[in-house]
Design a protein around this motif. Structure first.
Motif, short mmCIF file in Angstrom:
data_model
loop_
_atom_site.label_atom_id
_atom_site.label_comp_id
_atom_site.label_asym_id
_atom_site.label_seq_id
_atom_site.Cartn_x
_atom_site.Cartn_y
_atom_site.Cartn_z
N GLU A 146 0.47 -1.42 0.44
CA GLU A 146 0.38 0.45 0.03
C GLU A 146 0.55 1.16 -0.05
N ILE A 147 1.43 1.31 -0.61
CA ILE A 147 2.61 2.40 -1.53
C ILE A 147 2.09 3.30 -2.13
N THR A 148 2.52 4.46 -1.50
CA THR A 148 1.53 5.59 -2.93
C THR A 148 3.18 5.79 -3.18
N SER A 149 3.31 6.34 -2.74
CA SER A 149 4.43 6.86 -3.91
C SER A 149 6.27 6.40 -3.37
N MET A 150 7.45 6.55 -3.98
CA MET A 150 8.42 5.68 -3.79
C MET A 150 9.24 7.03 -4.45
N TYR A 151 10.09 7.95 -2.81
CA TYR A 151 11.15 8.69 -2.76
C TYR A 151 12.19 8.29 -3.56
N SER A 152 13.04 7.55 -3.16
CA SER A 152 14.35 7.24 -3.32
C SER A 152 14.76 6.05 -3.05
N GLN A 153 16.01 5.55 -3.40
CA GLN A 153 16.82 4.53 -3.73
C GLN A 153 17.86 4.82 -3.94
N SER A 154 18.79 4.58 -2.99
CA SER A 154 20.67 4.42 -3.10
C SER A 154 21.45 3.49 -2.76
N PHE A 155 22.29 3.26 -3.16
CA PHE A 155 23.01 1.84 -3.11
C PHE A 155 24.36 3.41 -1.85
N GLU A 156 24.55 2.49 -0.67
CA GLU A 156 25.88 3.39 -0.09
C GLU A 156 26.94 2.23 0.27
N ASN A 157 27.89 2.92 0.76
CA ASN A 157 29.23 1.22 1.42
C ASN A 157 28.69 1.52 2.61
N SER A 158 29.03 0.87 3.62
CA SER A 158 28.70 1.49 5.41
C SER A 158 30.57 1.93 5.78
N LYS A 159 32.05 1.69 4.94
CA LYS A 159 33.01 2.33 4.93
C LYS A 159 33.50 3.17 4.88
N ARG A 160 32.66 4.21 3.96
CA ARG A 160 32.94 5.23 3.09
C ARG A 160 33.62 6.45 3.72
N SER A 161 33.48 6.80 4.61
CA SER A 161 34.86 7.19 5.36
C SER A 161 36.26 6.80 5.02
N LEU A 162 36.39 5.61 5.81
CA LEU A 162 37.65 4.63 5.85
C LEU A 162 38.11 4.30 3.89
N LEU A 163 37.18 4.88 3.35
CA LEU A 163 37.73 4.22 1.93
C LEU A 163 38.14 5.21 0.91
N GLN A 164 37.56 6.71 1.51
CA GLN A 164 37.92 8.21 1.25
C GLN A 164 39.36 8.00 1.67
N LEU A 165 39.47 8.27 2.80
CA LEU A 165 40.50 8.34 2.42
C LEU A 165 41.85 7.25 2.19
N GLU A 166 41.53 6.02 1.92
CA GLU A 166 42.29 5.34 1.31
C GLU A 166 42.79 5.67 -0.02
N VAL A 167 41.72 6.77 -0.68
CA VAL A 167 42.29 6.94 -2.04
C VAL A 167 42.58 8.37 -2.42
N GLN A 168 42.44 8.97 -1.13
CA GLN A 168 43.10 10.21 -1.09
C GLN A 168 44.58 10.18 -0.76
N LYS A 169 45.42 8.84 0.03
CA LYS A 169 46.09 8.84 -0.18
C LYS A 169 47.23 8.48 -1.12
N ILE A 170 46.16 7.18 -1.77
CA ILE A 170 46.31 6.96 -3.24
C ILE A 170 46.79 7.63 -4.19
#
Length: 199
Positions: A146-170
């Motif tokens: 009984e859902i009236t409308s869909m707002y959004s779907q998103s895919f994320e990674n729970s380790k985003r901050s750590l991965l972002q830091l690793e990419v910065q180091k590279i």
């Protein structure tokens, strides 16, 4: 149905990308550290693609009725049924969040005349799922909830901050390698980084 078509389109691009571009200024030796110290400025880039492990969906439930008390009872019943359906997909209550809730009068307009027709209750829910298989099953089951409308779907990674830091180091390492190559051509010694800016 619309939910299934939307899900298939989303599943075609599931990788999360982390892209970093740094602008780095290094000291060049020989030279005395001052405002006039020879410097070299280069950019360093890095990219990492990872599979998401956190899937988030946001949707709205809407109920209408002429009587306020009946509206609240019907909307509460709809929310409870929705919660029970989510629990059947093994989604814990901590991963179900009410983002907004409102009850407002509803009017119709005909020939510039406003007429009261009842009340409308709206609840926006956000659901987090930690399994792709479970997320796909949830999407397939949405039309029956009984859902009236869909707002959004998103895919994320729970380790985003750590991965972002690793990419910065590279990216920084890549910038240093580029600067080192240019310094070698000039017969200079590369020093420490003076300034790092992320573009």
């Amino acid at each position: 149905n619309n939910f299934s078509r939307s899900a298939k389109l989303k599943m075609m691009n599931r990788l999360s990308s982390f892209i970093v571009c740094l602008l780095v200024a290094f000291i060049l030796y020989p030279g005395v550290l001052s405002a006039d110290t020879p410097k070299i400025t280069v950019n360093g880039t890095a990219e990492m693609q990872v599979d998401p492990d956190l899937f988030i969906i946001s949707y709205e439930l809407v109920t209408t009725h002429k009587q306020m008390d009946q509206l609240q009872a019907l909307h509460r019943e709809k929310l409870n049924k929705n919660l029970q359906a989510l629990l059947k997909f093994s989604i814990p209550t901590k991963d179900i969040e009410t983002k907004s809730y409102s009850i407002n009068p509803d009017y119709s307009f005909e020939k510039n005349i406003r007429e009261f027709v009842g009340y409308v209750a709206r609840t926006q829910l956000e659901v987090k799922v930690h399994s792709l298989d479970r997320f796909q099953k949830l999407l397939a089951g949405l039309p029956a909830m009984e859902i009236t409308s869909m707002y959004s779907q998103s895919f994320e990674n729970s380790k985003r901050s750590l991965l972002q830091l690793e990419v910065q180091k590279i990216a920084l390492k890549n910038a240093r390698m580029k600067a080192q190559g240019l310094a070698d051509v000039e017969g200079r010694t590369l020093g420490q980084a003076l300034d790092i800016q992320e573009e």
